[in-house]
Design an enzyme around this catalytic site. Structure first.
Site, short mmCIF file in Angstrom:
data_model
loop_
_atom_site.label_atom_id
_atom_site.label_comp_id
_atom_site.label_asym_id
_atom_site.label_seq_id
_atom_site.Cartn_x
_atom_site.Cartn_y
_atom_site.Cartn_z
N ALA A 54 0.83 -1.21 0.00
CA ALA A 54 0.00 0.00 0.00
C ALA A 54 0.86 1.26 0.00
CB ALA A 54 -0.92 0.00 1.22
N LYS A 139 -5.09 -11.85 -9.29
CA LYS A 139 -3.67 -11.47 -9.40
C LYS A 139 -2.90 -12.17 -8.29
CE LYS A 139 -0.58 -7.46 -9.58
NZ LYS A 139 0.29 -7.89 -8.45
#
Length: 742
Positions: A54, A139
């Site tokens: 992140a 993913k």
């Protein structure tokens, strides 16, 4: 033709004002680019990331926002959009990828997915009624790997590395049961098969470790006193990239295919058809691979996969969408190092509560004091985490964190989380006092005006900075000296053998002292000295980057050397720019190649310009070189100690003139302008074609323009080209240039 000097002066003043406004942004972008490159290296090359996914994504997004505000044309983008992967390590043989292994751009919100679809439609200039179909699949969070099959036989496997050069792991993947040594067309459900295997076909996917196998591996490592892995991705990467294939054999690795690279033939006209063919040849593909015919269907698949995420046997961090039609993928092409036809829709971060036990201060090679929070161990998304970066003094103040606080941390991948909330900040306890002296050398630590980072003022007096700068100098992206690792630098520094980069090239005088030390024998010493001697004529851009000048990353160093060819030429121009524009307390102005500045000097034209204005114009006309970079270069050469280090180093090495290889095509090195309405492609697609052929696609016609491609409705640009005698061709002639280049 007479020039209206009043208008030119007003235009220059407007540009100068705009440049002054952009100085803080340019400085922030330069710092962000350096951080992004460093963290890519930590993640891809060392398998040892020190910030969360992140945080990394946030760095990239902020940098891209700044780029978008600093540049007008896509061809001007120069940094973060070009960063993918990291240099391959020296422990395994290197492999040059025939087709570059790309990264993916990210989306984080539903609106960004909708914009991606709209962007695809605009680029292809599709009518509203034309449907665009996408594939969607989870993913997987693993290590990218390319498998090259020739005549159906696996001949080579390689990691992604930096996208161009990876590592040969052929012997290692032989022990992964999901990867067949020979491809055999097998029938799919309903009797459909993938057809014959092409003579050459590279299958690309992710090597990963299941959650269950990861837990078992760490348990075995702990019982044997071995290294514990932070997460399944790191475990997979470390297991695959072993020099001893028997170690890989003992690790339970898996593989999932998601695409392909070089191919003598492609078994289908769509992404889905080719993936089904790959599956029929014996390679596993995602069970969640589906077709989506609208944004709504794409988002529905995203939420379906997100809901099932916790129950999956492996880690995923998002969903990937790809344009299904391969002819459209070809037209869309790539921007920097990511395809225009694909995007990764990332999952939001996961969170947990824990206690911040203490705050440690680390000193980097630029003197930056980075606070690192030490946490009571906490499980976040299946991974136990104990450390968190607190970034800087201002971030600590914003969060109000102190040792002993209960905090909320989040992770969006597999590495160190970030603190998002302090649950006990209202407790009556003293605030954390950020140190005002360096913990390594006790020099004063200060923040420069306008900066949030606190830096040690000790410079090369500070042992942390000296050793870190030496480590940076020998790193793979810089001089790439094999055998001179961090432990060796620390050892030799403690002995007083290494004080500056030039000392590295004088180590041969200490051969007798090195031989016999723990871990050093005749052969290992000779190998080290041979690696050092092989860098006596280093690449000038690598040498410049290796000096660790603030804001001068690897890309900026190459851009500078492409322009000035010789290091001494660069120094003379920097000193000329600084002597004219830097007085006491002044700051450099300019940046971006303002209109009205003098033409660029070329080294072949003779000595560099001595006028400060001309020198500054040359520097700031280079894409990516703004006031922050020029100031950093000036500060470096203005400091006598740095000059002494520079001259001492150049007494030991002789970097040759910097030479850049160019792509061979009819428009290589030329500047092309597109004007009017293009009927077979969008303007963006045309510019992308020009860039692939080694040309620069400019937005305006000038004396530097070599070719104008004019469609119907071409106006002032066409007239300007005629007035300047510039060659003008139509769209069909441009298409022939593209076709001839292959």
């Amino acid at each position: 033709m007479a020039i209206d000097t009043r208008k030119e002066h007003e235009k220059f003043k407007r540009t100068e004002k705009r440049q002054r406004e952009l100085v803080p942004l340019a400085k922030e972008l330069s710092e962000l680019t350096e951080k992004i490159r460093f963290h890519r290296y930590q993640y891809d090359d060392l398998d040892d990331p020190i910030i969360s996914d992140a945080e990394f994504d946030a760095l990239k997004r902020r940098a891209q926002e700044i780029e978008d505000s600093l540049v007008l044309n896509e061809e001007d983008l120069f940094s973060v959009r070009q960063i993918v992967g990291a240099p391959s390590s020296k422990s395994l043989a290197r492999v040059l990828h025939e087709v570059r292994m790309m990264s993916l751009d990210n989306a984080f919100a539903d609106e960004e997915v909708a914009e991606f679809v709209a962007r695809v439609r605009r680029f292809l200039a599709l009518p509203e009624e034309t449907q665009v179909v996408f594939t969607a699949e989870d993913k997987i969070d693993g290590l990218s790997c390319s498998l090259r099959y020739e005549k159906g036989v696996l001949v080579r496997a390689a990691t992604r590395g930096d996208g161009q050069v990876g590592e040969d792991v052929t012997a290692n993947v032989a022990h992964i049961s999901d990867i067949p040594q020979r491809l055999s067309p097998l029938p799919l459900a309903g009797g459909a098969g993938g057809g014959p295997v092409p003579d050459v076909f590279e299958i690309r996917g992710e090597v990963y470790m299941s959650k269950q196998d990861f837990t078992a591996l760490n348990a075995a490592q702990e019982s044997s006193g071995g290294k514990l892995f932070a997460n399944p991705r790191n475990a997979a990467a470390g297991s695959l990239r072993q020099k001893d294939a028997s170690v890989t054999k003992a690790r339970p690795l898996r593989f999932l295919a998601h695409g392909w690279g070089a191919a003598s033939a492609v078994p289908g006209a769509t992404q889905m058809e080719v993936m089904r063919a790959i599956e029929s040849w014996g390679l596993p593909v995602s069970p969640d691979l589906v077709l989506c015919r609208s944004v709504e269907e794409m988002l529905q698949q995203y939420r379906s996969i997100q809901a099932a995420r916790a129950g999956l046997g492996y880690e995923i961090d998002g969903v990937v969408y790809k344009v299904d039609r391969l002819d459209w993928q070809g037209r869309l092409g790539f921007v920097a190092k990511a395809p225009r036809w694909a995007i990764a829709h990332k999952f939001p971060a996961e969170r947990a509560e824990t206690t911040l036990e203490r705050i440690d201060i680390q000193v980097g090679r630029t003197g930056k004091l980075t606070p690192v929070g030490r946490l009571a161990p906490v499980l976040v998304g299946g991974v136990t985490v104990t450390n968190v970066t607190l970034h800087n003094r201002d971030e600590i103040a914003r969060l109000g964190v102190r040792p002993g606080d209960r905090v909320v941390v989040q992770r969006a991948g597999d590495v160190i989380p970030q603190v998002v909330e302090n649950l006990t900040r209202e407790e009556d306890r003293p605030a954390y006092a950020f140190p005002d002296h360096c913990p390594e050398c006790d020099s004063e630590a200060v923040a420069e005006e306008g900066e949030v980072d606190v830096r040690c003022t000790g410079g090369l007096v500070c042992p942390a900075q000296r050793t870190e700068r030496l480590k940076h100098f020998v790193s793979r992206a810089a001089l790439d000296i094999d055998g001179l690792g961090e432990k060796t630098i620390d050892e030799f520094f403690a002995l007083g053998w290494l004080e500056s980069p030039a000392d590295i090239f004088r180590l041969k005088q200490r051969r007798a002292e090195i031989v016999g030390r723990e871990g050093w024998q005749d052969k290992s010493v000779d190998n080290l000295l041979a690696s050092i001697e092989a860098r006596r004529s280093p690449d000038a851009a690598r040498l410049l980057f290796g000096l660790g000048i603030r804001h001068v990353g690897a890309v900026t160093a190459r851009d500078l050397m492409k322009r000035f060819v010789r290091l001494e030429t660069l120094r003379e121009i920097v000193e000329a720019a600084g002597s004219s524009h830097l007085g006491e307390g002044d700051h450099l102005q300019g940046g971006g190649g303002a209109p009205g500045l003098s033409p660029l000097h070329h080294p072949a034209d003779g000595p560099p310009p001595r006028s400060g204005e001309d020198a500054l114009a040359e520097l700031t006309a280079i894409d990516g070189v703004g006031p922050a970079v020029v100031e950093a270069l000036h500060d470096f050469f203005h400091e006598p100690h740095n000059v002494a280090v520079w001259e001492d180093l150049l007494s030991e090495v002789s970097p040759p003139d910097f030479v850049v290889e160019t792509t061979a095509s009819a428009v290589s090195g030329k500047t092309v302008v597109f004007t009017g309405k293009l009927e077979t492609m969008s303007r963006d697609e045309a510019k992308a074609q020009a860039e692939r052929l080694g040309a620069k696609a400019a937005g305006t016609v000038s004396a530097k323009t070599d070719l104008v491609v004019a469609g119907p409705g071409a106006g002032s640009k066409l007239k300007q080209a005629a007035a300047l005698g510039i060659e003008v061709i139509d769209e069909a002639a441009w298409a022939e240039i593209v076709r001839a280049a292959g």
